[in-house]
Design an enzyme around this catalytic site. Structure first.
Site, PDB file in Angstrom:
ATOM      1  N   ASP A  79      30.721  27.751 -14.446  1.00  0.00           N
ATOM      2  CA  ASP A  79      31.886  28.047 -15.279  1.00  0.00           C
ATOM      3  C   ASP A  79      32.494  26.730 -15.796  1.00  0.00           C
ATOM      4  OD1 ASP A  79      33.770  29.741 -16.393  1.00  0.00           O
ATOM      5  OD2 ASP A  79      34.985  29.926 -14.569  1.00  0.00           O
ATOM      6  N   GLU A 131      32.523  27.914 -25.824  1.00  0.00           N
ATOM      7  CA  GLU A 131      33.847  28.467 -26.186  1.00  0.00           C
ATOM      8  C   GLU A 131      34.298  27.874 -27.504  1.00  0.00           C
ATOM      9  OE1 GLU A 131      36.725  28.706 -23.019  1.00  0.00           O
ATOM     10  OE2 GLU A 131      38.418  28.294 -24.357  1.00  0.00           O
ATOM     11  N   GLY A 180      44.792  32.066 -15.207  1.00  0.00           N
ATOM     12  CA  GLY A 180      45.840  32.057 -14.190  1.00  0.00           C
ATOM     13  C   GLY A 180      46.898  33.117 -14.446  1.00  0.00           C
ATOM     14  N   THR A 232      41.940  34.375 -10.455  1.00  0.00           N
ATOM     15  CA  THR A 232      43.252  34.214  -9.812  1.00  0.00           C
ATOM     16  C   THR A 232      43.684  35.464  -9.041  1.00  0.00           C
ATOM     17  OG1 THR A 232      43.860  32.686 -11.561  1.00  0.00           O
ATOM     18  CG2 THR A 232      45.665  33.567 -10.266  1.00  0.00           C
TER      19      THR A 232
HETATM   20  P1  13P Z   1      41.747  34.085 -14.217  1.00  0.00           P
HETATM   21  O1  13P Z   1      41.875  33.158 -13.042  1.00  0.00           O
HETATM   22  O2  13P Z   1      42.977  34.122 -15.051  1.00  0.00           O
HETATM   23  O3  13P Z   1      41.270  35.427 -13.838  1.00  0.00           O
HETATM   24  O4  13P Z   1      40.656  33.430 -15.188  1.00  0.00           O
HETATM   25  C1  13P Z   1      39.391  33.127 -14.668  1.00  0.00           C
HETATM   26  C2  13P Z   1      38.546  32.484 -15.696  1.00  0.00           C
HETATM   27  O5  13P Z   1      38.684  32.725 -16.868  1.00  0.00           O
HETATM   28  C3  13P Z   1      37.521  31.559 -15.218  1.00  0.00           C
HETATM   29  O6  13P Z   1      36.781  31.020 -16.250  1.00  0.00           O
END
Ligand code: 13P
Length: 283
Positions: A79, A131, A180, A232
């Site tokens: 990621d 992205e 987040g 998150t």
């Molecule tokens: P969240 O922590 O907001 O779910 O986002 C995770 C994310 O997009 C990791 O690439």
């Protein structure tokens, strides 16, 4: 089943109008808990590493082994690789899919590095996500609360041009989510999403899944999202459950903490697999 590429996991998702969840793991307990949720439902899943830097070898070895022993198809994805070098480390570590995140670069620099990544990754049989536009909040303030910046949303023209110039396998776009915790109520730009879906033949990725409602997810999927990143909500949920046990019980063992946290992760991931409509395997 074995480790497969992200292309394999997502190959029917556009036509089938569903999404596959992609969940970040930072430890062996989370890896196992995430996979269990998919195994219980017999659905494919994407497990994400946040980096493949030195010091992570033991954990990555465990995660690779656990993914390859899974009863369902699993893509192990790096990621937010911040550089060409970081992404190469992900490929070297055994990821079957990598993200190069050039969303803070100029359009031209993002294209140039993504192209190089695609060249090497495809030669190694690895899927590439990139992205265009920028989803805020990944820069260290995930728990403080973030608001989406509409000026950084992905435009249809940029998405089309970026795809044509890089031939990336799937594309993360900015349509109102943040990484987040959300400050206020999230408001997604479904018209923009649909316009991008109408022009692009590849799976579209939504980052910042935590904090969205089931209706938000369903609408996003109906308008063209195929991969949803989520972290998150899972880690805070596990933390809350552990805090509750520690407040309620006089003596708490390490084993109990791990069991409680791990069960919550499996439950939250499972609930989201169902909301995302991920298609179970037919055999
Ligand atoms: P969240 O922590 O907001 O779910 O986002 C995770 C994310 O997009 C990791 O690439």
């Amino acid at each position: 089943m074995a480790l497969v590429t992200m292309n394999e996991v997502l190959k029917e998702s556009i036509e089938g109008r569903y999404a596959v969840g992609a969940f970040d793991t930072l430890d062996c307990v989370a890896t196992d808990a995430i996979l269990k949720a998919a195994e219980m439902r017999n659905t494919p899943i994407i497990v994400m590493l946040v980096d493949a830097e030195p010091g992570q070898e033991e954990f990555i070895r465990y995660t690779l082994d656990r993914c390859s022993r899974s009863s369902v198809p699993v893509a192990l994805h790096l990621d937010h690789g911040p550089s060409y070098e970081a992404v190469m480390k992900g490929i070297h570590a055994g990821c079957t899919s990598v993200m190069f995140d050039g969303s803070s670069l100029t359009f031209e620099d993002n294209v140039e590095i993504t192209r190089e990544v695609v060249k090497v990754a495809h030669a190694c049989g690895v899927t590439v996500e990139a992205e265009i536009g920028h989803v805020a909040g990944h820069e260290g303030n995930m728990l403080e609360g973030n608001v989406a910046d509409a000026s950084a949303y992905t435009t249809v023209d940029d998405a089309v041009r970026f795809y044509e110039e890089t031939k990336v396998d799937c594309l993360a776009i900015a349509i109102g989510t943040v990484h987040g915790v959300y400050k206020g109520v999230p408001k997604l730009d479904y018209d923009r999403l649909q316009a991008i879906r109408d022009e692009l033949p590849i799976p579209l990725v939504m980052h910042g899944g935590s904090g969205l409602s089931p209706a938000d997810f369903k609408n996003a999927i109906a308008h063209g999202i195929n991969k949803i990143n989520f972290y998150t909500g899972m880690t805070l949920g596990a933390g809350e459950a552990v805090r509750k046990v520690m407040n309620e019980e006089k003596r708490v063992t390490m084993t109990k903490i791990v069991q409680v946290g791990s069960k919550v992760i499996t439950d939250i991931v499972g609930e989201h697999i169902e909301i995302f409509g991920t298609k179970p395997l037919t055999k």
